[in-house]
Scaffold this active site. Sequence first.
Site, PDB file in Angstrom:
ATOM      1  N   GLN A  94       0.838  -1.220   0.000  1.00  0.00           N
ATOM      2  CA  GLN A  94       0.000   0.000   0.000  1.00  0.00           C
ATOM      3  C   GLN A  94       0.865   1.258   0.000  1.00  0.00           C
ATOM      4  OE1 GLN A  94      -0.444  -2.667   1.930  1.00  0.00           O
ATOM      5  NE2 GLN A  94      -2.586  -3.048   2.390  1.00  0.00           N
ATOM      6  N   ASP A 148      -6.433   1.288  12.475  1.00  0.00           N
ATOM      7  CA  ASP A 148      -7.629   0.519  12.118  1.00  0.00           C
ATOM      8  C   ASP A 148      -8.550   0.314  13.306  1.00  0.00           C
ATOM      9  OD1 ASP A 148      -5.480  -0.338   9.992  1.00  0.00           O
ATOM     10  OD2 ASP A 148      -7.485  -0.692   9.172  1.00  0.00           O
ATOM     11  N   ASN A 179      -2.783  -1.356  13.465  1.00  0.00           N
ATOM     12  CA  ASN A 179      -2.576  -0.752  12.141  1.00  0.00           C
ATOM     13  C   ASN A 179      -1.844  -1.780  11.290  1.00  0.00           C
ATOM     14  OD1 ASN A 179      -2.881   1.573  10.371  1.00  0.00           O
ATOM     15  ND2 ASN A 179      -0.671   1.800  10.492  1.00  0.00           N
TER      16      ASN A 179
HETATM   17  O1  MRU Z   1      -5.235  -3.566   4.830  1.00  0.00           O
HETATM   18  P1  MRU Z   1      -5.490  -2.099   4.639  1.00  0.00           P
HETATM   19  O2  MRU Z   1      -4.788  -1.531   3.465  1.00  0.00           O
HETATM   20  O3  MRU Z   1      -6.962  -1.776   4.662  1.00  0.00           O
HETATM   21  O4  MRU Z   1      -4.850  -1.435   5.939  1.00  0.00           O
HETATM   22  C1  MRU Z   1      -5.004  -0.051   6.092  1.00  0.00           C
HETATM   23  C2  MRU Z   1      -4.241   0.536   7.213  1.00  0.00           C
HETATM   24  O5  MRU Z   1      -3.615  -0.154   7.995  1.00  0.00           O
HETATM   25  C3  MRU Z   1      -4.360   2.034   7.379  1.00  0.00           C
HETATM   26  O6  MRU Z   1      -3.210   2.556   7.973  1.00  0.00           O
HETATM   27  C4  MRU Z   1      -5.565   2.360   8.278  1.00  0.00           C
HETATM   28  O7  MRU Z   1      -6.709   1.722   7.819  1.00  0.00           O
HETATM   29  C5  MRU Z   1      -5.810   3.823   8.351  1.00  0.00           C
HETATM   30  S1  MRU Z   1      -6.486   4.509   6.888  1.00  0.00           S
HETATM   31  C6  MRU Z   1      -6.832   6.134   7.218  1.00  0.00           C
END
Ligand code: MRU
Length: 355
Positions: A201, A242, A252
């Site tokens: 990501q 999260d 997170n």
């Molecule tokens: O697996 P993902 O890409 O959904 O994980 C996202 C994260 O860990 C982000 O840092 C979190 O959701 C914050 S988004 C503002």
Amino acid sequence: MKQRPNNVYLNSDHSAVMIIDQTQLPNREVILENKTPEEMFVAIKDLKVRGAPAIGIFAAFAIYVLAKNNCNQDSYQEFYEDFMRHKSYLDSSRPTAVNLSWALNRMEDVVLSNSSDSITNIIKALEVEAKEIQAEDIAMCKSISENGLLILKDKKNIITHCNAGPLATSLYGTALGPLILAKEKGMDLHVYVDETRPLLQGARLTTYELDKHGIDVTLICDNMAGMLMNQGKIDACFVGCDRVAANGDTANKIGTLSLAILANHYDIPFYVLGPSSTIDLETKTGDEIVIEERNSEEIRSKWYKEPMAPPVNAYNPAFDVTDHHLINGIITEKGICYSPYEESLSKIFDENDVD
Ligand code: MRU
């Protein structure tokens, strides 16, 4: 801050929820239509829409569309049962980000509190609520960005992990919001972006978003942060979240914990940025947070022409929990929370701001 189109929105006749397919970025900007419960489930599960706030907003629009098009409209009882079936299905797509169940519960409350009204009016109320969830997120991210800017003032080199930008929210982002705002105010920043194994990501989405905003970006592998910190090249860490437990423990993206431990070792401030919709006071500590485990092929073969490991076991937890002792502050739309987090986080839900 400059406005840009939302990443999650309804099509013209409200038969689908539209998203930018985040799995296609940065190479292709593809808009994806989600009409059926299965398409909606897969959109979340496969990270076509991802990031805690964006998942919540998407789920709110999704359950509205399903209530309008896929639920019995003849009796309230049958409508409610259909609604709950779709709600549980969407809620089971990913376990860690609290925003998913938070948004779906808000939508269920609308159905329950309007039970004596017509189904047509309940569906209208669901549309209003989904739009409100999105509008609130825009306002929250804007305030988080402004609050985060207070921390940034004398800091030039920031490191971030995963993606907590506009794509992961409604408009501005959380961890990336202050960086984008700082750039708009003419501040000279430099951001190191962890690639964020295994789904990248950071490499795919954070570099794309920061670069689009003209911010000076350097992409690094996740295992390089320690060396940069040792060389004095990092002034602060900004990450998203999260689920934040009542004591400040924060789930997170996997790898956040390692970054926090490194930052602690080198005495570099480590900040978590997130809206109050990601704070879960019902979860007392990080031990109670359910960590999603994903398909091990994401590690073994996903980004390679050929598998890059023999078919041995691979362990693929999608998130980790950072102990609250490692966090210097949690930057929310209401202000910046400091330790002891039990007190400062619960104040978020009082009428008055924390700062
Ligand atoms: O697996 P993902 O890409 O959904 O994980 C996202 C994260 O860990 C982000 O840092 C979190 O959701 C914050 S988004 C503002």
